[in-house]
Design a protein around this motif. Structure first.
Motif, PDB file in Angstrom:
ATOM      1  N   THR A 146      40.226 -35.250 101.529  1.00  0.00           N
ATOM      2  CA  THR A 146      40.085 -34.991 100.099  1.00  0.00           C
ATOM      3  C   THR A 146      40.147 -33.478  99.903  1.00  0.00           C
ATOM      4  OG1 THR A 146      37.680 -34.795 100.207  1.00  0.00           O
ATOM      5  CG2 THR A 146      38.608 -36.998  99.803  1.00  0.00           C
ATOM      6  N   ILE A 147      40.394 -33.056  98.672  1.00  0.00           N
ATOM      7  CA  ILE A 147      40.420 -31.616  98.396  1.00  0.00           C
ATOM      8  C   ILE A 147      39.047 -31.013  98.706  1.00  0.00           C
ATOM      9  CG2 ILE A 147      40.658 -29.882  96.578  1.00  0.00           C
ATOM     10  CD1 ILE A 147      42.772 -31.650  95.300  1.00  0.00           C
ATOM     11  N   GLU A 148      37.997 -31.757  98.430  1.00  0.00           N
ATOM     12  CA  GLU A 148      36.649 -31.278  98.747  1.00  0.00           C
ATOM     13  C   GLU A 148      36.506 -31.002 100.240  1.00  0.00           C
ATOM     14  OE1 GLU A 148      32.378 -32.748  97.364  1.00  0.00           O
ATOM     15  OE2 GLU A 148      33.251 -34.116  98.849  1.00  0.00           O
ATOM     16  N   ASP A 149      36.922 -31.956 101.069  1.00  0.00           N
ATOM     17  CA  ASP A 149      36.817 -31.777 102.519  1.00  0.00           C
ATOM     18  C   ASP A 149      37.676 -30.608 102.997  1.00  0.00           C
ATOM     19  OD1 ASP A 149      35.056 -33.875 102.794  1.00  0.00           O
ATOM     20  OD2 ASP A 149      36.619 -35.349 103.201  1.00  0.00           O
ATOM     21  N   TYR A 150      38.865 -30.492 102.402  1.00  0.00           N
ATOM     22  CA  TYR A 150      39.761 -29.397 102.793  1.00  0.00           C
ATOM     23  C   TYR A 150      39.123 -28.043 102.489  1.00  0.00           C
ATOM     24  CZ  TYR A 150      43.670 -26.145 102.688  1.00  0.00           C
ATOM     25  OH  TYR A 150      44.468 -25.049 102.896  1.00  0.00           O
ATOM     26  N   VAL A 151      38.550 -27.901 101.297  1.00  0.00           N
ATOM     27  CA  VAL A 151      37.925 -26.636 100.910  1.00  0.00           C
ATOM     28  C   VAL A 151      36.723 -26.339 101.799  1.00  0.00           C
ATOM     29  CG1 VAL A 151      36.607 -25.494  99.073  1.00  0.00           C
ATOM     30  CG2 VAL A 151      38.747 -26.643  98.532  1.00  0.00           C
ATOM     31  N   LYS A 152      35.949 -27.344 102.105  1.00  0.00           N
ATOM     32  CA  LYS A 152      34.786 -27.136 102.972  1.00  0.00           C
ATOM     33  C   LYS A 152      35.214 -26.708 104.376  1.00  0.00           C
ATOM     34  CE  LYS A 152      31.396 -30.066 102.827  1.00  0.00           C
ATOM     35  NZ  LYS A 152      30.667 -31.360 102.835  1.00  0.00           N
ATOM     36  N   LYS A 153      36.266 -27.324 104.907  1.00  0.00           N
ATOM     37  CA  LYS A 153      36.771 -26.918 106.216  1.00  0.00           C
ATOM     38  C   LYS A 153      37.305 -25.489 106.175  1.00  0.00           C
ATOM     39  CE  LYS A 153      37.947 -31.328 108.413  1.00  0.00           C
ATOM     40  NZ  LYS A 153      37.222 -31.058 109.670  1.00  0.00           N
ATOM     41  N   THR A 154      37.975 -25.143 105.070  1.00  0.00           N
ATOM     42  CA  THR A 154      38.508 -23.796 104.923  1.00  0.00           C
ATOM     43  C   THR A 154      37.387 -22.762 104.953  1.00  0.00           C
ATOM     44  OG1 THR A 154      40.402 -24.574 103.629  1.00  0.00           O
ATOM     45  CG2 THR A 154      39.818 -22.260 103.402  1.00  0.00           C
ATOM     46  N   VAL A 155      36.296 -23.059 104.266  1.00  0.00           N
ATOM     47  CA  VAL A 155      35.158 -22.140 104.228  1.00  0.00           C
ATOM     48  C   VAL A 155      34.551 -21.965 105.609  1.00  0.00           C
ATOM     49  CG1 VAL A 155      32.772 -21.901 103.411  1.00  0.00           C
ATOM     50  CG2 VAL A 155      34.599 -22.453 101.797  1.00  0.00           C
ATOM     51  N   ILE A 156      34.358 -23.069 106.329  1.00  0.00           N
ATOM     52  CA  ILE A 156      33.789 -22.966 107.672  1.00  0.00           C
ATOM     53  C   ILE A 156      34.718 -22.190 108.598  1.00  0.00           C
ATOM     54  CG2 ILE A 156      33.115 -24.278 109.721  1.00  0.00           C
ATOM     55  CD1 ILE A 156      31.081 -24.309 107.480  1.00  0.00           C
ATOM     56  N   ALA A 157      36.015 -22.434 108.476  1.00  0.00           N
ATOM     57  CA  ALA A 157      36.986 -21.714 109.313  1.00  0.00           C
ATOM     58  C   ALA A 157      36.942 -20.224 109.029  1.00  0.00           C
ATOM     59  CB  ALA A 157      38.388 -22.259 109.050  1.00  0.00           C
ATOM     60  N   GLN A 158      36.906 -19.886 107.760  1.00  0.00           N
ATOM     61  CA  GLN A 158      36.877 -18.477 107.376  1.00  0.00           C
ATOM     62  C   GLN A 158      35.608 -17.802 107.874  1.00  0.00           C
ATOM     63  OE1 GLN A 158      37.197 -17.951 103.154  1.00  0.00           O
ATOM     64  NE2 GLN A 158      37.469 -15.742 103.291  1.00  0.00           N
ATOM     65  N   LEU A 159      34.472 -18.451 107.664  1.00  0.00           N
ATOM     66  CA  LEU A 159      33.206 -17.868 108.092  1.00  0.00           C
ATOM     67  C   LEU A 159      33.098 -17.788 109.610  1.00  0.00           C
ATOM     68  CD1 LEU A 159      30.796 -19.498 105.504  1.00  0.00           C
ATOM     69  CD2 LEU A 159      31.009 -17.047 105.964  1.00  0.00           C
TER      70      LEU A 159
ATOM     71  N   GLU B 119      24.509 -18.497 103.073  1.00  0.00           N
ATOM     72  CA  GLU B 119      25.702 -17.671 103.231  1.00  0.00           C
ATOM     73  C   GLU B 119      26.962 -18.501 103.030  1.00  0.00           C
ATOM     74  OE1 GLU B 119      27.649 -14.565 106.493  1.00  0.00           O
ATOM     75  OE2 GLU B 119      25.677 -15.465 106.842  1.00  0.00           O
ATOM     76  N   ALA B 120      26.967 -19.703 103.570  1.00  0.00           N
ATOM     77  CA  ALA B 120      28.139 -20.565 103.409  1.00  0.00           C
ATOM     78  C   ALA B 120      28.369 -20.907 101.948  1.00  0.00           C
ATOM     79  CB  ALA B 120      27.966 -21.834 104.236  1.00  0.00           C
ATOM     80  N   LYS B 121      27.277 -21.070 101.211  1.00  0.00           N
ATOM     81  CA  LYS B 121      27.409 -21.428  99.798  1.00  0.00           C
ATOM     82  C   LYS B 121      27.971 -20.275  98.961  1.00  0.00           C
ATOM     83  CE  LYS B 121      24.348 -25.343  98.988  1.00  0.00           C
ATOM     84  NZ  LYS B 121      23.239 -25.873  98.152  1.00  0.00           N
ATOM     85  N   ILE B 122      27.795 -19.041  99.405  1.00  0.00           N
ATOM     86  CA  ILE B 122      28.416 -17.915  98.707  1.00  0.00           C
ATOM     87  C   ILE B 122      29.926 -18.092  98.719  1.00  0.00           C
ATOM     88  CG2 ILE B 122      28.836 -15.426  98.759  1.00  0.00           C
ATOM     89  CD1 ILE B 122      26.056 -15.068  99.975  1.00  0.00           C
ATOM     90  N   TYR B 123      30.464 -18.359  99.898  1.00  0.00           N
ATOM     91  CA  TYR B 123      31.906 -18.543 100.039  1.00  0.00           C
ATOM     92  C   TYR B 123      32.369 -19.828  99.359  1.00  0.00           C
ATOM     93  CZ  TYR B 123      32.548 -14.676 103.302  1.00  0.00           C
ATOM     94  OH  TYR B 123      32.637 -13.427 103.855  1.00  0.00           O
ATOM     95  N   LEU B 124      31.591 -20.890  99.523  1.00  0.00           N
ATOM     96  CA  LEU B 124      31.981 -22.177  98.961  1.00  0.00           C
ATOM     97  C   LEU B 124      32.001 -22.129  97.436  1.00  0.00           C
ATOM     98  CD1 LEU B 124      32.738 -25.062  99.787  1.00  0.00           C
ATOM     99  CD2 LEU B 124      30.324 -25.665  99.527  1.00  0.00           C
ATOM    100  N   THR B 125      30.967 -21.529  96.839  1.00  0.00           N
ATOM    101  CA  THR B 125      30.909 -21.420  95.381  1.00  0.00           C
ATOM    102  C   THR B 125      32.054 -20.570  94.857  1.00  0.00           C
ATOM    103  OG1 THR B 125      28.496 -21.654  95.385  1.00  0.00           O
ATOM    104  CG2 THR B 125      29.490 -20.671  93.437  1.00  0.00           C
ATOM    105  N   ASN B 126      32.370 -19.510  95.605  1.00  0.00           N
ATOM    106  CA  ASN B 126      33.457 -18.636  95.201  1.00  0.00           C
ATOM    107  C   ASN B 126      34.788 -19.388  95.184  1.00  0.00           C
ATOM    108  OD1 ASN B 126      33.944 -15.597  94.750  1.00  0.00           O
ATOM    109  ND2 ASN B 126      35.552 -16.137  96.172  1.00  0.00           N
ATOM    110  N   LEU B 127      35.037 -20.170  96.238  1.00  0.00           N
ATOM    111  CA  LEU B 127      36.291 -20.915  96.331  1.00  0.00           C
ATOM    112  C   LEU B 127      36.310 -22.077  95.340  1.00  0.00           C
ATOM    113  CD1 LEU B 127      38.931 -20.838  97.826  1.00  0.00           C
ATOM    114  CD2 LEU B 127      37.937 -22.242  99.630  1.00  0.00           C
ATOM    115  N   GLN B 128      35.166 -22.714  95.144  1.00  0.00           N
ATOM    116  CA  GLN B 128      35.072 -23.794  94.169  1.00  0.00           C
ATOM    117  C   GLN B 128      35.422 -23.284  92.773  1.00  0.00           C
ATOM    118  OE1 GLN B 128      31.211 -25.650  93.910  1.00  0.00           O
ATOM    119  NE2 GLN B 128      31.806 -26.997  92.248  1.00  0.00           N
ATOM    120  N   ASP B 129      34.910 -22.130  92.428  1.00  0.00           N
ATOM    121  CA  ASP B 129      35.194 -21.531  91.121  1.00  0.00           C
ATOM    122  C   ASP B 129      36.689 -21.296  90.955  1.00  0.00           C
ATOM    123  OD1 ASP B 129      34.998 -20.275  88.685  1.00  0.00           O
ATOM    124  OD2 ASP B 129      34.143 -18.420  89.457  1.00  0.00           O
ATOM    125  N   GLN B 130      37.333 -20.780  91.994  1.00  0.00           N
ATOM    126  CA  GLN B 130      38.769 -20.497  91.917  1.00  0.00           C
ATOM    127  C   GLN B 130      39.574 -21.780  91.730  1.00  0.00           C
ATOM    128  OE1 GLN B 130      39.627 -18.256  95.469  1.00  0.00           O
ATOM    129  NE2 GLN B 130      38.986 -16.325  94.572  1.00  0.00           N
TER     130      GLN B 130
END
Length: 354
Positions: free
Chosen positions: A87-100, A58-69
């Protein structure tokens, strides 16, 4: 140019998702909320909020979506670039966890208000999940390790969260006057009294420096008053690189705002003094109708978010969460330069558009 349809935010809670980084992922000062790191989670569970689990799929659904953007705009080579301390990678991963984390929490919250999905909504979610899933390549399905049921569960939680937010904000006052939301456009010349030290910090001005700054501002003011082009004066003399700006109430210092919102088109202000600077303003548009209408929506959403937070934060303090940091650390971005896939939220909005 990226022509991908921008994701719509159907409700305001996504705007405050970053709060959950502090509340659920990192920790919380509330005594009623305990944060436990990996104790009872399954091998493929990223986190748990009470009895609601977020799987890696489930997390990868959101992560892949944001990575694509991100990659559609910035390319594939920016993930290790620093963004502050992350790093931008860490920021995006934290954003996904926060959102979920917030979505899962709000789905739990729905039980307190007996908010459920109707059979029609469940049927529609199933159709949306099939459409999203069918747009994935075999390689993406394997990498994300997802099934159509995983997608349907993700859509179900998202819709529940949306219904919770809507339910708790239905009585929010949506009447916003033109004057409250009014957006003006001005040109400005800013003459600073202060200076900056080597670290970029403000050094308070002396009385002599303040007098010199005023004298400079007064000279420029006389030039503007005598008809010299204001934009040229700003370019040549202003200590602020921004000459023209549009804004609503509450964005500038009170002394400046009080003057600006009483100006007419093409009117030149007197010299306005603040603690740090002198301002000379020229009104370009005293009432930007289109921007004002857009600002009304912003104000309404701010009111809704505030009303929602007052109830939701109490609920948050009673949650217990676990986070599988070790598992989430194994997830990396940028290994595959071609992650483009259907947009998870675009498909959702096709079926649940307001």
């Amino acid at each position: 140019m990226n022509t991908r349809k921008r994701r719509k935010t159907k409700f305001g809670f996504i705007l405050i998702a970053c709060l959950l980084i502090g509340v659920i992922v990192i920790g919380c000062t509330s005594k009623s909320t305990s944060i436990i790191f990996v104790d009872k989670l399954g091998a493929k569970d990223v986190f748990r909020v009470n009895d609601s689990v977020c799987t890696l799929s489930e997390a990868k659904i959101y992560l892949t979506n944001l990575q694509d953007q991100y990659e559609s705009v910035y390319g594939c080579d920016m993930w290790k670039t620093k963004c502050g301390d992350l790093t931008i990678e860490d920021y995006v991963k934290k954003t996904v966890i926060a959102q979920l984390a917030q979505i899962k929490s709000m789905a739990l919250f729905s039980k307190q208000y007996n908010i459920e999905l109707t059979q029609e909504e469940k049927n529609t979610l199933s159709q949306a999940a099939k459409e999203y899933f069918s747009g994935l390549s075999d390689e993406q399905v394997k990498d994300m390790d997802i099934t159509v049921e995983d997608v349907a569960k993700a859509y179900s939680d998202y819709l529940l969260a949306s219904k919770v937010y809507s339910s708790l904000t239905t009585e929010t006052n949506t009447e916003v006057s033109d004057d409250e939301a009014r957006v003006v456009t001005v040109q400005q010349i800013v003459i600073n009294k202060h200076s900056l030290d080597q670290s970029g910090s403000i050094v308070p001005s002396t009385e002599e420096e303040a007098k010199e700054a005023y004298s400079k501002a007064n000279t420029i003011y006389e030039k503007a008053k005598n008809g010299e082009d204001f934009a040229n004066l700003a370019e040549n003399y202003s200590d602020n690189d921004t000459c023209e700006l549009s804004f609503g109430r509450g964005k500038l210092e009170n002394s400046v705002e009080k003057v600006v919102f009483n100006m007419e088109n093409d009117e030149l202000s007197d010299i306005i003094e603040t603690e740090d600077s002198f301002y000379i303003m020229k009104c370009i548009n005293s009432y930007d109708i289109e921007a004002t209408d857009a600002n009304k929506e912003v104000i309404i959403e701010q009111r809704k978010a505030k009303a929602f937070d007052e109830v939701y934060e109490v609920f948050l303090n009673g949650l217990v969460s676990e986070f599988n940091e070790e598992l989430w650390d194994t997830v990396t971005l940028g290994d595959d330069g071609d992650v483009k896939t259907v947009n998870f939220f675009d498909v959702y909005n096709q079926y649940f558009e307001e």
